[in-house]
Design a protein around this motif. Structure first.
Motif, PDB file in Angstrom:
ATOM      1  N   THR A  75       0.853  -1.181   0.000  1.00 16.04           N
ATOM      2  CA  THR A  75       0.000   0.000   0.000  1.00 16.04           C
ATOM      3  C   THR A  75       0.890   1.232   0.000  1.00 16.04           C
ATOM      4  O   THR A  75       1.795   1.367   0.838  1.00 16.04           O
ATOM      5  N   GLY A  76       0.659   2.107  -0.976  1.00 18.80           N
ATOM      6  CA  GLY A  76       1.471   3.318  -1.091  1.00 18.80           C
ATOM      7  C   GLY A  76       0.661   4.444  -1.698  1.00 18.80           C
ATOM      8  O   GLY A  76      -0.564   4.513  -1.506  1.00 18.80           O
ATOM      9  N   THR A 119       8.269   7.774   1.288  1.00 21.00           N
ATOM     10  CA  THR A 119       9.635   7.759   1.798  1.00 21.00           C
ATOM     11  C   THR A 119       9.698   7.394   3.279  1.00 21.00           C
ATOM     12  O   THR A 119      10.670   6.783   3.731  1.00 21.00           O
ATOM     13  N   ASP A 120       8.644   7.742   4.038  1.00 18.57           N
ATOM     14  CA  ASP A 120       8.625   7.402   5.461  1.00 18.57           C
ATOM     15  C   ASP A 120       8.162   5.979   5.724  1.00 18.57           C
ATOM     16  O   ASP A 120       8.262   5.492   6.857  1.00 18.57           O
ATOM     17  N   GLY A 121       7.634   5.308   4.702  1.00 20.17           N
ATOM     18  CA  GLY A 121       7.200   3.927   4.862  1.00 20.17           C
ATOM     19  C   GLY A 121       5.788   3.718   4.371  1.00 20.17           C
ATOM     20  O   GLY A 121       4.928   4.593   4.499  1.00 20.17           O
ATOM     21  N   GLY A 122       5.558   2.559   3.786  1.00 16.05           N
ATOM     22  CA  GLY A 122       4.228   2.192   3.300  1.00 16.05           C
ATOM     23  C   GLY A 122       3.677   1.015   4.072  1.00 16.05           C
ATOM     24  O   GLY A 122       4.166   0.673   5.156  1.00 16.05           O
ATOM     25  N   GLY A 123       2.670   0.419   3.505  1.00 15.73           N
ATOM     26  CA  GLY A 123       2.048  -0.736   4.137  1.00 15.73           C
ATOM     27  C   GLY A 123       2.247  -1.987   3.311  1.00 15.73           C
ATOM     28  O   GLY A 123       2.515  -1.927   2.111  1.00 15.73           O
ATOM     29  N   ILE A 124       2.151  -3.114   3.966  1.00 21.63           N
ATOM     30  CA  ILE A 124       2.188  -4.392   3.265  1.00 21.63           C
ATOM     31  C   ILE A 124       1.127  -5.284   3.866  1.00 21.63           C
ATOM     32  O   ILE A 124       0.866  -5.247   5.071  1.00 21.63           O
ATOM     33  N   TRP A 125       0.463  -6.027   3.019  1.00 18.72           N
ATOM     34  CA  TRP A 125      -0.544  -6.978   3.479  1.00 18.72           C
ATOM     35  C   TRP A 125      -0.314  -8.303   2.778  1.00 18.72           C
ATOM     36  O   TRP A 125       0.299  -8.366   1.706  1.00 18.72           O
ATOM     37  N   THR A 137      12.142  -4.766  -4.158  1.00 23.16           N
ATOM     38  CA  THR A 137      13.517  -4.850  -3.668  1.00 23.16           C
ATOM     39  C   THR A 137      13.515  -5.040  -2.150  1.00 23.16           C
ATOM     40  O   THR A 137      12.509  -4.772  -1.469  1.00 23.16           O
ATOM     41  N   ALA A 138      14.635  -5.484  -1.628  1.00 23.54           N
ATOM     42  CA  ALA A 138      14.761  -5.642  -0.174  1.00 23.54           C
ATOM     43  C   ALA A 138      14.550  -4.307   0.528  1.00 23.54           C
ATOM     44  O   ALA A 138      13.944  -4.240   1.613  1.00 23.54           O
ATOM     45  N   LYS A 139      15.010  -3.233  -0.088  1.00 24.27           N
ATOM     46  CA  LYS A 139      14.836  -1.908   0.500  1.00 24.27           C
ATOM     47  C   LYS A 139      13.362  -1.539   0.592  1.00 24.27           C
ATOM     48  O   LYS A 139      12.905  -0.972   1.603  1.00 24.27           O
ATOM     49  N   MET A 140      12.593  -1.854  -0.447  1.00 20.18           N
ATOM     50  CA  MET A 140      11.161  -1.583  -0.420  1.00 20.18           C
ATOM     51  C   MET A 140      10.477  -2.379   0.687  1.00 20.18           C
ATOM     52  O   MET A 140       9.658  -1.843   1.445  1.00 20.18           O
ATOM     53  N   LEU A 141      10.803  -3.647   0.783  1.00 16.24           N
ATOM     54  CA  LEU A 141      10.166  -4.497   1.791  1.00 16.24           C
ATOM     55  C   LEU A 141      10.529  -4.054   3.203  1.00 16.24           C
ATOM     56  O   LEU A 141       9.703  -4.105   4.118  1.00 16.24           O
ATOM     57  N   ASP A 142      11.763  -3.605   3.384  1.00 16.19           N
ATOM     58  CA  ASP A 142      12.178  -3.122   4.705  1.00 16.19           C
ATOM     59  C   ASP A 142      11.428  -1.847   5.091  1.00 16.19           C
ATOM     60  O   ASP A 142      11.328  -1.520   6.281  1.00 16.19           O
ATOM     61  N   ASN A 143      10.909  -1.139   4.106  1.00 15.80           N
ATOM     62  CA  ASN A 143      10.215   0.124   4.360  1.00 15.80           C
ATOM     63  C   ASN A 143       8.704  -0.025   4.272  1.00 15.80           C
ATOM     64  O   ASN A 143       7.982   0.964   4.154  1.00 15.80           O
ATOM     65  N   ALA A 144       8.223  -1.245   4.316  1.00 14.72           N
ATOM     66  CA  ALA A 144       6.778  -1.518   4.287  1.00 14.72           C
ATOM     67  C   ALA A 144       6.378  -2.189   5.590  1.00 14.72           C
ATOM     68  O   ALA A 144       7.042  -3.123   6.049  1.00 14.72           O
ATOM     69  N   HIS A 145       5.290  -1.710   6.174  1.00 13.93           N
ATOM     70  CA  HIS A 145       4.918  -2.143   7.518  1.00 13.93           C
ATOM     71  C   HIS A 145       3.558  -2.827   7.531  1.00 13.93           C
ATOM     72  O   HIS A 145       2.606  -2.354   6.907  1.00 13.93           O
ATOM     73  N   ASN A 146       3.489  -3.931   8.245  1.00 16.61           N
ATOM     74  CA  ASN A 146       2.197  -4.521   8.538  1.00 16.61           C
ATOM     75  C   ASN A 146       1.593  -3.766   9.718  1.00 16.61           C
ATOM     76  O   ASN A 146       2.297  -3.071  10.449  1.00 16.61           O
ATOM     77  N   PHE A 147       0.288  -3.900   9.921  1.00 17.05           N
ATOM     78  CA  PHE A 147      -0.363  -3.192  11.014  1.00 17.05           C
ATOM     79  C   PHE A 147      -0.484  -4.109  12.218  1.00 17.05           C
ATOM     80  O   PHE A 147      -0.743  -5.316  12.080  1.00 17.05           O
TER      81      PHE A 147
END
Length: 383
Positions: A167-168, A283-289, A353-363
Motif C-alpha cells: 500500500t502506497g 519515503t517514510d514507509g508504506g504498508g504491506i498486506w 527490492t529488499a529496501k522496499m520491503l524493509d520500508n513496508a509495515h504490517n499493522f
C-alpha cells in the motif's frame, strides 16, 4: 476514459456469487474427503477432493481452466473444487463463524484471508483453524524471509502466504507533480479535494503512523491518537475527498483524483492503459498486506498441506504469479520468470527490492482487534 475493472477490484469488490471452478474430471457428486483422511486430517492419506475457497481471479487461468490445478491433479490424483466465493474478509468471516463456533465443518480445506484485517488472527485465537502439517511442506523453506514471522502467527504454524501487496501512493503526473510523501498528500493545497485514502484501517493507518515517526507494528494509545487526529484534520479541511475501497481505481484512471492511497497490484494493471499513473512507496514507509492460506477446522490437514507444498514449488509459484501479478511469497519464482517472462520478474511492484520491503509495515494485529480503535475509525470514515 471508462472505469477500469482491475484484478484487485474483482478480488475485493466482486459480488460473492460463489462461481465454482474445477479441474477437468471433477464432478460435484464426488465431493468430500476419503474415509481415511476426513476432518482433522491426521492421516497421511490424500483426500479424493481438495476444497479451496479463494478471491476472484487470484490464480492462473486459461481457456481450459486453471493450469496449476490441473498439474496438481495429475501429480497427486486429487481433484480440486476451487470456489471463488471470498469477496471481502468481514463478509466471509460472517458466513463461516456460525458453523465453526458450533464445531461444524465449513466444507473447505483451504481458505484465504488477509492479515491487515482482524480475521486471520481471530480465527487462530478462537481455535477455529488447524495447524499445518509441516512434514508435508518441505517447500516451506522457500517462504520469503520477510514473511516468516508475523506477530499473529510467529512460527507460521497455522498459515502460509498466498500473495502479498503493498500500500502506497498513486498519482497522475498530468495533474500533479510527483507525490512521494504522506505529508505532501495530506497538506498540499493543490491537491485539496482530489485525494482519497483507503477505508480499511489496516491499509491507511500504517502509512499515517510511519509518517508520524511511529511504529505501525506496535500501536500505542498515544500513536493511535496522533494518527487519527492527523487524518481527521485532513478530513475537516476538505483535503480528503473520501475513503474508498478499490473504487479509487476508476476515479484515478478517469483523472477525477490527482493522488490517493493505492494498492501496488492495481497500479500494475492501470499503468498498462495510462502511462501517466505512477505508484510509489512513501519515503517514510508504506504498508504491506498478505493474503494467507489457512485450514479451517474440519478441513483435511494433510491434503491441504500437500497442496501448499505444491504451490511453493518455484516453477508452480511462477506460473501462478505470471497471471496474478501481486507479490510472490516464494523464493526462486523470480529466477524462473527471468527466463520465461522477464517483464514480470523485473517489475518491482511484483518482486519488490529488499529496501522496499524493509520500508513496508504490517499493522499491529492487537490494534486490529482493539474495539475502541475500530469504533473511532469507523466513526471517522463514515462521518
Amino acid at each position: 476514459m471508462t472505469d477500469v475493472l482491475t484484478r484487485q477490484e474483482l478480488l475485493r469488490r466482486a459480488a460473492a456469487g460463489g462461481a465454482l471452478f474445477t479441474v477437468p474430471g471433477f464432478l460435484a457428486a464426488c465431493g468430500g474427503s476419503s474415509s481415511k483422511s476426513a476432518s482433522s486430517g491426521t492421516s497421511h492419506t490424500l483426500a479424493k477432493t481438495l476444497r479451496f475457497s479463494n478471491w476472484t481471479l487470484y490464480i492462473d487461468v486459461n481457456k481450459k481452466g486453471h493450469p496449476s490445478l490441473v498439474q496438481f491433479q495429475k501429480k497427486t490424483g486429487v481433484h480440486v473444487q476451487y470456489t471463488e466465493d471470498i469477496n471481502d474478509n468481514a463478509t466471509y468471516f460472517g458466513k463461516i463463524q456460525g458453523p465453526l463456533s458450533r464445531g461444524q465443518s465449513i466444507d473447505r480445506d483451504i481458505i484465504v484471508m488477509t492479515d491487515n484485517s482482524r480475521y486471520p488472527s481471530l480465527l487462530i485465537k478462537k481455535g477455529w483453524v488447524e495447524k499445518l502439517d509441516k512434514s508435508a511442506i518441505p517447500n516451506i523453506k522457500n517462504l520469503q524471509p520477510t514473511l516468516q514471522h508475523p506477530s499473529w502467527d510467529p512460527n507460521r504454524d497455522y498459515s502460509l502466504p498466498w500473495q502479498s501487496g503493498l500500500t502506497g501512493i498513486a498519482y497522475n503526473d498530468k495533474l500533479t507533480d510527483p507525490i512521494l510523501t504522506v505529508p505532501d498528500l495530506l497538506e498540499n493545497p493543490k491537491l485539496k479535494g482530489k485525494i482519497t485514502l483507503l477505508e480499511g484501517v489496516g491499509d491507511t493507518m500504517p502509512l499515517i503512523m510511519a509518517a508520524n515517526g511511529d511504529d505501525p507494528t506496535k500501536v500505542t494509545d498515544a500513536s493511535w491518537d496522533r494518527g487519527i487526529k492527523r487524518v481527521k484534520k485532513a478530513v475537516d479541511s476538505g483535503q480528503i475527498r473520501q475513503f474508498t475501497g478499490n473504487d479509487y481505481s476508476g476515479l484515478l484512471a478517469k483523472g477525477d483524483l490527482k493522488a490517493c492511497f493505492a494498492w501496488s497490484g492495481d497500479v500494475v494493471q492501470l499503468e498498462a492503459d495510462n502511462k501517466h499513473l505512477h505508484w510509489n512507496l512513501p519515503t517514510d514507509g508504506g504498508g504491506i498486506w498478505t493474503d494467507n492460506m489457512l485450514i479451517p477446522n474440519g478441513g483435511n490437514v494433510y491434503t491441504a498441506s500437500v497442496y501448499m507444498n505444491f504451490a511453493y514449488d518455484p516453477k508452480i509459484a511462477a506460473e501462478i504469479e505470471d497471471y496474478v501479478n501481486y507479490i510472490c511469497p516464494v523464493v526462486g519464482a523470480k529466477d524462473v520468470l527471468l527466463k520465461q517472462d522477464p517483464s514480470i520478474a523485473k517489475n518491482t511492484l511484483i518482486f519488490p527490492t529488499a529496501k522496499m520491503l524493509d520500508n513496508a509495515h504490517n499493522f499491529d494485529a492487537a490494534a486490529l482487534n482493539n474495539e475502541k480503535y475500530i469504533t473511532a475509525w469507523q466513526n471517522l470514515i463514515s462521518g
